[in-house]
Design a protein around this motif. Structure first.
Motif, PDB file in Angstrom:
ATOM      1  N   PRO A 251       0.843  -1.203   0.000  1.00  0.00           N
ATOM      2  CA  PRO A 251       0.000   0.000   0.000  1.00  0.00           C
ATOM      3  C   PRO A 251       0.878   1.254   0.000  1.00  0.00           C
ATOM      4  N   MET A 252       1.698   1.399  -1.031  1.00  0.00           N
ATOM      5  CA  MET A 252       2.670   2.490  -1.068  1.00  0.00           C
ATOM      6  C   MET A 252       2.941   2.977  -2.478  1.00  0.00           C
ATOM      7  N   GLU A 253       3.341   4.244  -2.561  1.00  0.00           N
ATOM      8  CA  GLU A 253       3.826   4.821  -3.811  1.00  0.00           C
ATOM      9  C   GLU A 253       5.154   5.506  -3.535  1.00  0.00           C
ATOM     10  N   GLY A 298       4.512  15.463  -5.775  1.00  0.00           N
ATOM     11  CA  GLY A 298       3.126  15.045  -5.970  1.00  0.00           C
ATOM     12  C   GLY A 298       2.893  14.006  -7.054  1.00  0.00           C
ATOM     13  N   TYR A 299       3.971  13.529  -7.685  1.00  0.00           N
ATOM     14  CA  TYR A 299       3.808  12.487  -8.701  1.00  0.00           C
ATOM     15  C   TYR A 299       4.794  11.361  -8.400  1.00  0.00           C
ATOM     16  N   MET A 342      -0.243   4.729   2.134  1.00  0.00           N
ATOM     17  CA  MET A 342      -1.566   5.238   1.805  1.00  0.00           C
ATOM     18  C   MET A 342      -2.217   6.010   2.952  1.00  0.00           C
ATOM     19  N   ALA A 411      -6.821   7.867   1.483  1.00  0.00           N
ATOM     20  CA  ALA A 411      -5.821   7.022   0.817  1.00  0.00           C
ATOM     21  C   ALA A 411      -5.258   7.671  -0.440  1.00  0.00           C
ATOM     22  N   GLN A 412      -4.574   8.778  -0.271  1.00  0.00           N
ATOM     23  CA  GLN A 412      -3.938   9.413  -1.425  1.00  0.00           C
ATOM     24  C   GLN A 412      -2.575   9.956  -1.019  1.00  0.00           C
ATOM     25  N   ASN A 414      -0.134  11.569  -2.248  1.00  0.00           N
ATOM     26  CA  ASN A 414       0.390  12.915  -2.508  1.00  0.00           C
ATOM     27  C   ASN A 414      -0.322  14.001  -1.694  1.00  0.00           C
TER      28      ASN A 414
ATOM     29  N   TYR B  42      -6.129   0.728  -1.988  1.00  0.00           N
ATOM     30  CA  TYR B  42      -4.887   0.789  -1.192  1.00  0.00           C
ATOM     31  C   TYR B  42      -3.624   0.241  -1.849  1.00  0.00           C
ATOM     32  N   ASN B  46       3.210   0.646  -8.369  1.00  0.00           N
ATOM     33  CA  ASN B  46       4.338   1.537  -8.081  1.00  0.00           C
ATOM     34  C   ASN B  46       5.572   1.189  -8.911  1.00  0.00           C
ATOM     35  N   GLU B  53      -1.060   8.004 -15.161  1.00  0.00           N
ATOM     36  CA  GLU B  53      -1.599   8.748 -14.019  1.00  0.00           C
ATOM     37  C   GLU B  53      -2.776   9.612 -14.447  1.00  0.00           C
TER      38      GLU B  53
END
Ligand SMILES: Cc1cc2nc3c(=O)[nH]c(=O)nc-3n(C[C@H](O)[C@H](O)[C@H](O)COP(=O)(O)OP(=O)(O)OC[C@H]3O[C@@H](n4cnc5c(N)ncnc54)[C@H](O)[C@@H]3O)c2cc1C
Ligand SMILES: [Zn+2]
Lengths: 416, 91
Positions: A251-253, A298-299, A342, A411-412, A414, B42, B46, B53
């Motif tokens: 659950p990650m970016e 933010g991206y 998230m 859950a966003q 950015n 969730y 990545n 996007e």
């Protein structure tokens, strides 16, 4: 070799020829009890506490670059424990207490400087929110002082108090917050771990995770296969990529965060000050440069560099807070890859794979967590049970609905 | 990343005009099971590399766009209207 005033004196007398490298450069052994992926602050601290507090010394830290090449050497060095939520606050306060004793503990000068962290507020509603946070901190036994406008003015007279849109009404101060020399934290932990038998394997990239019957056997690396009983992931911005090698989706970016340093100035800002009406925070390094930053770009990004639009945004916010900044020249800027979770909070937990453990999701605030993160991850690896202050950082909390969302953003990544 | 983004409707516009939402994902059916929704809300691939996007041209045409770019090099590959993208991915 123990570092002390005497050791400096002795080595000085003999032309400083007696100093040894702070850690060895060993060849990988075929097998370790624990292999830690990632030689950043968290991986090294984990190895240190595993060896020192839990007696597990047959450990390797596997790092694809060199020690300190990741976020541990790229952050803006702020430490604080001014958190609101019960899942977070005791953990970050444990970290603060560990910072307070760290230099004696690992015998290294990390320049821990409790110069204070001041969060400005600009409206009645924001004062209420900060009062609530300060109260929550005090209920957890953490220091917090609510300052009115005049008390803030006495500390930092050069702020734009009467800004037409964002007048400064006061601030929440944590006096025990401050800054720490980030590189020295990595070096101190690396040296302390190495002294106790941990192998630090630099320039060794993990390229695969070998599994059989639901268990990890070891890691494929650019320096060959290394077997282990337990595998611990602490790869920060690259967590998703490393977890993917074991078939896990997190659950990650990964996002880029930038930071900036100005030319050296005479003493100007004593502590850390954060703007409450925009994305800006600043402190002054001991060399005199202003160290500042803002929000993530933010991206999603793995590039370790950001965009000019964010540079401009940070400069504008900085000028809105301190008009005098308009005269200052920026020397350097850089970016680091953040493991944005998230809900904005980290994970220190086991995974669905029995002997695979995960430490990730530190967002832009993992430096201050380094000692507690290492300690709690080591506790989990050694005892297979979470440390008392880290019970909320579960990987399955998203599915169970127990998010730890300090800012209530949803859950966003950015927006965290 | 380029400081000018090619909006399919407005042409090349400064990046500051856009708001970035995140991964371009197709929403599950309302009746989809909890696991599917959990994954959608969730979990993220990545990737390091090609990535699509949702961007909103907030200070321009106010259309939702899908921007495809490389997360390692920041190179922009393609920008298209989200409705068009949706129609094609649904096929
Ligand atoms: C500009 C900026 C400012 C920040 N400011 C602050 C701040 O003021 N206060 C604060 O608390 N936090 C701050 N942070 C966040 C903090 O730096 C991070 O959360 C923290 O450093 C992450 O943990 P780490 O030190 O272990 O990460 P890293 O140092 O990034 O360690 C991870 C390591 O894993 C290695 N790795 C990755 N993949 C592999 C692989 N496949 N094989 C082997 N090794 C691998 C990487 O090379 C890296 O060295 C900031 C971050 C940035 C970028
Ligand atoms: Zn447009």
């Amino acid at each position: 070799m123990r570092y002390s005033a005497l050791s400096i004196l002795k080595n000085g007398l003999f032309g400083n020829k007696g100093w040894k490298p702070a850690w060895r450069t060993p060849a990988p052994k075929p097998h370790y009890d624990v292999v830690i992926v990632g030689g950043g602050g968290h991986g090294l601290a984990t190895a240190y506490y595993l060896a020192k507090e839990f007696g597990i010394t047959n450990v390797a830290v596997v790092e694809k670059g060199y020690v300190g090449s990741g976020n541990v050497g790229r952050n803006t060095t702020i430490i604080r424990s001014n958190y609101l939520l019960p899942g977070n606050n005791p953990f970050y306060e444990l970290s603060m207490k560990l910072w307070e004793g760290l230099e004696q503990d690992f015998n290294f000068n990390a320049m821990v400087s409790q110069r204070g962290v001041l969060n400005l507020f600009h409206s009645d509603a924001q004062r209420d929110a900060y009062t609530r946070r300060g109260n929550a901190m005090q209920l957890h036994g953490v220091d917090a002082d609510l300052l009115d406008r005049e008390a803030v003015r006495a500390m930092v007279p050069f702020l734009d108090f009467d800004n037409a849109r964002f007048p400064i009404q006061g601030g929440l101060l944590q006096k025990r917050g401050g800054t720490v020399r980030h590189d020295a934290v990595a070096w101190g932990y690396a040296r302390g771990a190495d002294m106790r038998g941990v192998d630090i394997l630099q320039n060794c990239e993990v390229t695969g995770i070998r599994q059989s019957q639901g268990r990890v056997l070891g890691v494929e690396t650019t320096r060959g296969f290394i077997a282990c009983n337990k595998l611990a992931l602490a790869a920060a911005g690259n967590s998703s990529r490393v977890a993917e090698m074991a078939g896990l989706k997190l659950p990650m970016e990964s996002h880029v965060l930038q930071a900036f340093v100005s030319e050296g100035l005479k003493p100007f800002i004593d502590g850390v000050v954060t703007f409450g009406a925009g994305h800006f925070y600043v402190s002054q390094s001991d060399k005199g440069g202003l160290v500042f930053g803002g929000d993530i770009d933010g991206y999603n990004s793995y590039a370790q560099r950001g965009n000019l639009a964010t540079v401009e945004h940070v400069a504008e916010a900085g000028k809105a807070m301190i008009p005098a900044l308009s005269r200052i020249r920026v020397l350097r800027s850089w970016g680091g890859v953040m493991d944005m979770s998230m809900d904005g909070s980290p994970v220190i937990d086991r995974t669905p794979i029995d002997n695979l453990y995960l430490n990730a999701g530190w967002c832009y605030g993992g430096f201050k967590a380094t000692p507690a993160s290492g300690f709690c991850f080591a506790h989990l690896l050694a005892r297979d049970a979470p440390q008392a202050t880290a019970t909320a950082f579960r990987l399955d909390r998203f599915k169970r609905g127990y998010l730890i969302d300090e800012k209530g953003q949803g859950a966003q990544p950015n927006l965290h | 990343m380029a400081s000018l983004i090619a909006c399919p409707h407005c042409g090349r516009r400064p990046k500051e005009e856009f708001t970035i939402k995140g991964a371009a994902l197709v929403r599950p059916e309302p009746e989809a099971d909890a696991d599917t929704w959990f994954d959608h809300v969730y979990l993220r691939d990545n990737p390091r590399g090609r990535y699509a996007e949702f961007w909103h041209h907030t200070s321009g045409c106010r259309r939702w766009l899908v921007v495809t770019r490389d997360t390692a090099t920041h190179e922009l590959e393609e920008t298209r209207d989200a409705a068009l993208w949706r129609r094609e991915t649904a096929r």
